[in-house]
Design a protein around this motif. Structure first.
Motif, PDB file in Angstrom:
ATOM      1  N   SER A 123       0.820  -1.211   0.000  1.00 18.59           N
ATOM      2  CA  SER A 123       0.000   0.000   0.000  1.00 18.59           C
ATOM      3  C   SER A 123       0.853   1.259   0.000  1.00 18.59           C
ATOM      4  O   SER A 123       0.381   2.329  -0.347  1.00 18.59           O
ATOM      5  CB  SER A 123      -0.904   0.025   1.230  1.00 18.59           C
ATOM      6  OG  SER A 123      -0.126   0.207   2.402  1.00 18.59           O
ATOM      7  N   GLY A 124       2.101   1.146   0.438  1.00 19.74           N
ATOM      8  CA  GLY A 124       2.951   2.321   0.581  1.00 19.74           C
ATOM      9  C   GLY A 124       2.649   3.089   1.851  1.00 19.74           C
ATOM     10  O   GLY A 124       3.200   4.158   2.088  1.00 19.74           O
ATOM     11  N   LEU A 125       1.766   2.563   2.695  1.00 18.81           N
ATOM     12  CA  LEU A 125       1.321   3.267   3.900  1.00 18.81           C
ATOM     13  C   LEU A 125       1.425   2.419   5.165  1.00 18.81           C
ATOM     14  O   LEU A 125       0.765   2.708   6.153  1.00 18.81           O
ATOM     15  CB  LEU A 125      -0.143   3.698   3.730  1.00 18.81           C
ATOM     16  CG  LEU A 125      -0.444   4.646   2.576  1.00 18.81           C
ATOM     17  CD1 LEU A 125      -1.948   4.783   2.382  1.00 18.81           C
ATOM     18  CD2 LEU A 125       0.191   5.992   2.811  1.00 18.81           C
ATOM     19  N   ASP A 126       2.222   1.378   5.153  1.00 16.07           N
ATOM     20  CA  ASP A 126       2.295   0.450   6.280  1.00 16.07           C
ATOM     21  C   ASP A 126       2.721   1.191   7.550  1.00 16.07           C
ATOM     22  O   ASP A 126       3.786   1.798   7.594  1.00 16.07           O
ATOM     23  CB  ASP A 126       3.280  -0.668   5.963  1.00 16.07           C
ATOM     24  CG  ASP A 126       3.155  -1.848   6.897  1.00 16.07           C
ATOM     25  OD1 ASP A 126       2.461  -1.728   7.925  1.00 16.07           O
ATOM     26  OD2 ASP A 126       3.750  -2.893   6.601  1.00 16.07           O
ATOM     27  N   PRO A 127       1.910   1.141   8.614  1.00 16.21           N
ATOM     28  CA  PRO A 127       2.248   1.843   9.848  1.00 16.21           C
ATOM     29  C   PRO A 127       3.189   1.054  10.761  1.00 16.21           C
ATOM     30  O   PRO A 127       3.626   1.566  11.781  1.00 16.21           O
ATOM     31  CB  PRO A 127       0.886   2.026  10.521  1.00 16.21           C
ATOM     32  CG  PRO A 127       0.118   0.819  10.086  1.00 16.21           C
ATOM     33  CD  PRO A 127       0.585   0.532   8.684  1.00 16.21           C
ATOM     34  N   GLU A 128       3.483  -0.188  10.388  1.00 16.83           N
ATOM     35  CA  GLU A 128       4.273  -1.050  11.273  1.00 16.83           C
ATOM     36  C   GLU A 128       5.559  -1.502  10.592  1.00 16.83           C
ATOM     37  O   GLU A 128       5.640  -1.577   9.372  1.00 16.83           O
ATOM     38  CB  GLU A 128       3.446  -2.272  11.674  1.00 16.83           C
ATOM     39  CG  GLU A 128       2.198  -1.895  12.447  1.00 16.83           C
ATOM     40  CD  GLU A 128       1.266  -3.057  12.697  1.00 16.83           C
ATOM     41  OE1 GLU A 128       0.612  -3.029  13.740  1.00 16.83           O
ATOM     42  OE2 GLU A 128       1.188  -3.976  11.870  1.00 16.83           O
ATOM     43  N   ILE A 129       6.544  -1.804  11.440  1.00 17.54           N
ATOM     44  CA  ILE A 129       7.796  -2.403  10.975  1.00 17.54           C
ATOM     45  C   ILE A 129       8.083  -3.607  11.849  1.00 17.54           C
ATOM     46  O   ILE A 129       7.504  -3.761  12.927  1.00 17.54           O
ATOM     47  CB  ILE A 129       8.983  -1.413  11.014  1.00 17.54           C
ATOM     48  CG1 ILE A 129       9.231  -0.896  12.440  1.00 17.54           C
ATOM     49  CG2 ILE A 129       8.785  -0.277  10.026  1.00 17.54           C
ATOM     50  CD1 ILE A 129      10.475  -0.038  12.587  1.00 17.54           C
ATOM     51  N   SER A 130       8.984  -4.455  11.385  1.00 18.09           N
ATOM     52  CA  SER A 130       9.337  -5.638  12.166  1.00 18.09           C
ATOM     53  C   SER A 130      10.087  -5.214  13.430  1.00 18.09           C
ATOM     54  O   SER A 130      10.666  -4.120  13.501  1.00 18.09           O
ATOM     55  CB  SER A 130      10.211  -6.579  11.340  1.00 18.09           C
ATOM     56  OG  SER A 130      11.457  -5.968  11.063  1.00 18.09           O
ATOM     57  N   ILE A 131      10.073  -6.065  14.407  1.00 18.29           N
ATOM     58  CA  ILE A 131      10.810  -5.784  15.643  1.00 18.29           C
ATOM     59  C   ILE A 131      12.304  -5.694  15.338  1.00 18.29           C
ATOM     60  O   ILE A 131      13.007  -4.846  15.895  1.00 18.29           O
ATOM     61  CB  ILE A 131      10.492  -6.831  16.724  1.00 18.29           C
ATOM     62  CG1 ILE A 131       9.021  -6.665  17.153  1.00 18.29           C
ATOM     63  CG2 ILE A 131      11.414  -6.693  17.920  1.00 18.29           C
ATOM     64  CD1 ILE A 131       8.524  -7.657  18.154  1.00 18.29           C
ATOM     65  N   ALA A 132      12.787  -6.524  14.412  1.00 19.29           N
ATOM     66  CA  ALA A 132      14.199  -6.458  14.020  1.00 19.29           C
ATOM     67  C   ALA A 132      14.528  -5.087  13.430  1.00 19.29           C
ATOM     68  O   ALA A 132      15.597  -4.521  13.710  1.00 19.29           O
ATOM     69  CB  ALA A 132      14.521  -7.557  13.012  1.00 19.29           C
TER      70      ALA A 132
END
Length: 189
Positions: A123-132
Motif C-alpha cells: 500500500s505504501g502506507l504500512d504503519p508497522e515495521i518488524s521488531i528487528a
C-alpha cells in the motif's frame, strides 16, 4: 413481461438491501462495539489529531523510529494515493531507491539492514515495521535523545505486537505509537 418485473423487483430489493440496509446495520454495529476502530483508529493528544494507527507517517528525524519507505505518489505517505510502485526486482529504479535508503540507514555503521527498512509495503502506507527493524534503529535513537539504548529497547518491547494465535502474522511494532512513547519519555524529564 413477468420476467422483466421479477428481474426489476429483485434488482431493486438487492439495491435496497446491499446499498442501504446492510451498510446501516454494519455501521451501527461498528459504531456501537468498535467506535475507535470504526472511526479510523485516530490518535488525539489534547484534542489535536496526531495520526492514525492504520496509516504510516513520515518520520526522518534521528530521534524517531523510521517507518518503511513509502511508495505513494506526489509525496510520501499520501493516504489518497495508496498503492504499490509496481517496480519489479530487476527494475533499476527500485534498486536505486533501496540503495538510497540503505545508505541513509548505514550512516550508523551497522550492517545487515532489515529488508522492511529499504522496501515499501504494497500500500505504501504500512504503519508497522518488524521488531528487528525497530531494534536496528535503537542506537541512533538513543544517541539522538541522549538516553540509554536499554530505555529505547524497553519502549519498543512495550509496544510490540506478536502473532495472533502464535502463528498469524509477524512480530511487529507500530511506528507512531513507539514515537509517541519516546516523546512522552522526553516530557517526563
Amino acid at each position: 413481461m413477468r420476467i422483466l418485473k421479477n428481474g426489476l423487483f429483485t434488482f431493486a430489493a438487492l439495491v435496497v438491501f446491499t446499498g442501504i440496509i446492510y451498510p446501516l446495520i454494519v455501521t451501527l454495529i461498528a459504531q456501537s462495539f468498535f467506535p475507535f476502530q470504526a472511526n479510523g483508529s485516530i490518535i488525539k493528544i489534547n484534542h489535536q489529531i496526531i495520526g492514525s494507527e492504520l496509516i504510516g507517517q513520515n518520520f526522518s528525524n534521528n530521534k524517531y523510529l523510521w517507518p518503511r519507505p513509502s511508495a505513494t505518489s506526489d509525496y510520501p505517505y499520501n493516504a489518497l494515493m495508496s498503492g504499490a510502485s509496481n517496480l519489479g526486482p530487476t527494475n533499476i529504479k527500485l534498486y536505486m531507491n533501496m540503495l538510497d535508503y540503505e545508505n541513509k540507514l548505514n550512516a550508523s555503521k551497522i550492517s545487515n539492514v532489515p529488508i522492511d527498512l529499504v522496501t515499501s509495503s504494497a500500500s505504501g502506507l504500512d504503519p508497522e515495521i518488524s521488531i528487528a527493524a525497530a531494534y536496528y534503529q535503537i542506537q541512533r535513537i538513543a544517541m539522538a535523545r541522549d538516553v540509554s539504548p536499554t530505555i529505547v529497547k524497553q519502549i519498543i518491547d512495550a509496544n510490540a505486537k506478536y502473532p495472533q494465535f502464535k502463528f498469524l502474522g509477524e512480530p511487529r511494532v507500530n511506528v507512531l505509537l513507539v514515537n509517541l512513547a519516546l516523546d512522552s519519555l522526553n516530557y517526563s524529564k
